[in-house]
Design an enzyme around this catalytic site. Structure first.
Site, PDB file in Angstrom:
ATOM      1  N   ASP A 336       3.117  -3.069  20.339  1.00 15.11           N
ATOM      2  CA  ASP A 336       3.134  -3.664  21.685  1.00 15.11           C
ATOM      3  C   ASP A 336       2.394  -2.766  22.686  1.00 15.11           C
ATOM      4  OD1 ASP A 336       5.191  -1.760  21.206  1.00 15.11           O
ATOM      5  OD2 ASP A 336       6.147  -2.321  23.093  1.00 15.11           O
ATOM      6  N   GLU A 337       1.935  -3.392  23.724  1.00 15.10           N
ATOM      7  CA  GLU A 337       1.431  -2.707  24.924  1.00 15.10           C
ATOM      8  C   GLU A 337       0.467  -1.555  24.617  1.00 15.10           C
ATOM      9  OE1 GLU A 337       5.086  -3.370  28.009  1.00 15.10           O
ATOM     10  OE2 GLU A 337       5.426  -1.878  26.450  1.00 15.10           O
TER      11      GLU A 337
HETATM   12  C1  ACM Z   1       8.265  -4.614  24.543  1.00 14.62           C
HETATM   13  O1  ACM Z   1       9.184  -4.952  25.320  1.00 14.62           O
HETATM   14  N1  ACM Z   1       7.294  -3.848  24.990  1.00 14.62           N
HETATM   15  C2  ACM Z   1       8.231  -5.057  23.157  1.00 14.62           C
END
Ligand code: ACM
Length: 524
Positions: A336-337
């Site tokens: 993620d991110e």
């Molecule tokens: C997330 O909340 N960055 C998976």
């Protein structure tokens, strides 16, 4: 096995022959269908009488599977904790027993899921049928919930815990019902995690996802790369001392969860969220900046160098060591991110790491961003913010875990005045957390693509069990029901009443909870 069958035979005969001698207890009328069970079972039929749990009760377990006996012992230990009664498991029948709890391995076709169970509660016996020990384990959680907090001391000359009679036929909606604990932003001790696992087990969850690394800390010992914990384990949000699990402690957690039929899913978040790893071994760093420890709460600034072979050798060691200690089928790569990873590098990275995860015998899970890569249909995407990526992964044949931040993030504040938590995805009052349907949340996502539901608890704002519990409870209990019970049986008004009745359990377990005004909490 034969010995056990003889014991059971003797117990049943004794039970039958003792009927005449036994005093007839005049039980008050009961209604099993009104018991405040969570998750709500698929089908409950009341017969209006009662089983009196007392010192003359015995537990027997059947099957060639010794795991069934372990389930019996677990039940006996928890009956002891709740009532003080010492109830033998598969022990001899020298002491005349009046009542029998029998945990039976059954091949009934009605048990259509490994976690399904049938509970037949009569005046003198409780029969629990399940195909697997996991099913039996779920069934005894129902039984635990049916045992009242206090005994009735007026019905006979000794204390008796009155359990309503009837039938419960039950099984889960989803095969994956989890919660995630972020032990990276703040570290939580083995004892704190075990306490959380105990509550998960009581509400029939079967997965605990541990977020073991992030910018602010690395929490799992890797023997081939010791600085990960020596350096990366020594920090956390706010400047505290951090911490980490030794491999022995991690294995202990895995075993503790397995005893409760809960699978641990380890997550090493990458290529972003990797500052603590890169502080430990700067060659990993791919953001081109000087690397230093980070104890704030920003996201999206770190990345592994996705074009370096040594990064993948490192990951082969890390994933290999963790996979070897993890009997469950999954390894979570985060994903993620990764805002400072070039898109082409990100895709290259996910595809390479997927191969490493598979080489170590695990099935990859990643947050929904991983659907941008060409992932295998065996890999799983966890929806948190982008339904379009969940749909893309599902079209590719992947299964989806439903964890939308707006509905299922346990770290979102309840409201603008509640303590702890964040609100970047909105406030999640207890009713909002319950009143949604994971099967229809993503428009166009076929039900068959849904592996299950998970409620993540990120820990930027919490650093001990009491704070953790304030955010998790009572919302976690609602996610247990959304993961287990048929969606068409659920309504907020009915749930609200059953939730109110969880207070004695929460108090007995010393679980802190947010006393929302939306629920008329049961008074002592
Ligand atoms: C997330 O909340 N960055 C998976």
């Amino acid at each position: 096995m034969i010995y056990r069958s003889i014991l059971l035979f003797v117990a049943v005969i004794c039970l039958a022959s003792c009927q005449d001698k036994k005093e007839e207890i005049n039980f008050p009328k009961t209604d099993l269908a009104k018991a405040p069970l969570i998750p709500k079972p698929i089908k409950t039929i009341s017969t209006g009488s009662a089983f009196g749990l007392d010192a003359n009760t015995v537990i027997y377990t059947s099957g060639t599977d010794s795991e069934f006996e372990k389930v019996g012992v677990f039940l006996s230990e928890h009956i002891k904790k709740k009532t003080g009664l010492d109830i033998g498991v598969n022990s001899s029948t020298e002491n005349q027993s009046d009542r029998l709890i029998y945990i039976n391995q059954s091949d009934s076709v009605a048990l259509d899921n490994p976690e399904s169970y049938q509970l037949y509660i009569k005046k003198d016996s409780i029969f629990l049928n399940a195909k697997t020990a996991a099913g039996a384990f779920r069934g005894i959680q129902t039984l635990r919930q049916l045992i009242p907090e206090t005994s009735n001391d007026t019905l006979t000359d000794h204390p008796l815990w009155v359990i309503p009679t009837g039938k419960i036929l039950d099984g889960p909606k989803f095969g994956y019902r989890g919660s995630m604990l972020d032990v990276a932003r703040h570290f939580f001790t083995v004892e704190e995690v075990k306490k959380y696992i105990d509550a998960l087990a009581y509400y029939k969850f079967n997965v605990l996802h541990l977020h073991l690394s992030d910018d602010q800390g690395w929490r799992i010992e890797i023997k081939s790369w010791p600085k990960l914990t020596e350096v990366g384990g020594a920090t956390e949000v706010g400047g505290g001392k951090g911490g980490f699990y030794t491999q022995e402690q991690y294995k202990d957690l895995v075993a503790y969860a397995a005893d409760r039929h809960i699978t641990i899913v380890p997550e090493i978040d990458m290529p972003g969220h990797t500052n603590a790893a890169s502080v430990s071994y700067p060659f990993l760093n791919g953001n081109g900046k000087e690397i230093k420890p980070y104890t704030g709460t920003r996201v999206g600034f770190s990345t592994f160098d996705a074009r370096k072979d040594t990064v993948y050798s490192f990951l082969d060691d890390v994933i290999g060591e963790i996979a070897a200690m993890t009997p469950g089928p999954y390894f979570h790569i985060g994903g993620d991110e990764s805002h400072v990873t070039k898109k082409s590098d990100y895709i290259h990275f996910v595809e390479k790491v997927e191969k490493i995860v598979q080489k170590h015998g695990k099935r990859m899970i990643g947050w929904n961003e991983i659907a941008q890569a060409n992932i295998s249909s065996n890999s799983i995407a966890q929806l948190w913010n982008e339904p379009k990526n969940a749909l893309k992964a599902a079209e590719n044949g992947s299964k989806i875990i439903i964890s939308p931040a707006k509905k299922a993030y346990l770290d979102m504040q309840y409201d603008s005045i509640s303590e702890y938590g964040l609100h970047w995805a909105g406030y999640i009052p207890v009713d909002v957390g319950y009143k949604w349907n994971p099967e229809t949340y993503v428009e166009g996502l076929p039900k068959e693509s849904i592996l299950g539901i998970e409620a993540p608890l990120w820990s930027e704002t919490i650093s001990n069990s009491s704070e953790l519990e304030y955010l998790a409870f009572p919302r976690l209990i609602g996610y247990a029901e959304l993961g287990w019970s048929p969606s068409e049986h659920l309504d907020w008004e009915g749930y609200r009443e059953r939730l109110a009745a969880q207070v004695p359990y929460l108090k007995a377990m010393q679980i802190n909870y947010y006393p929302t005004k939306l629920v008329d909490w049961k008074k002592d």
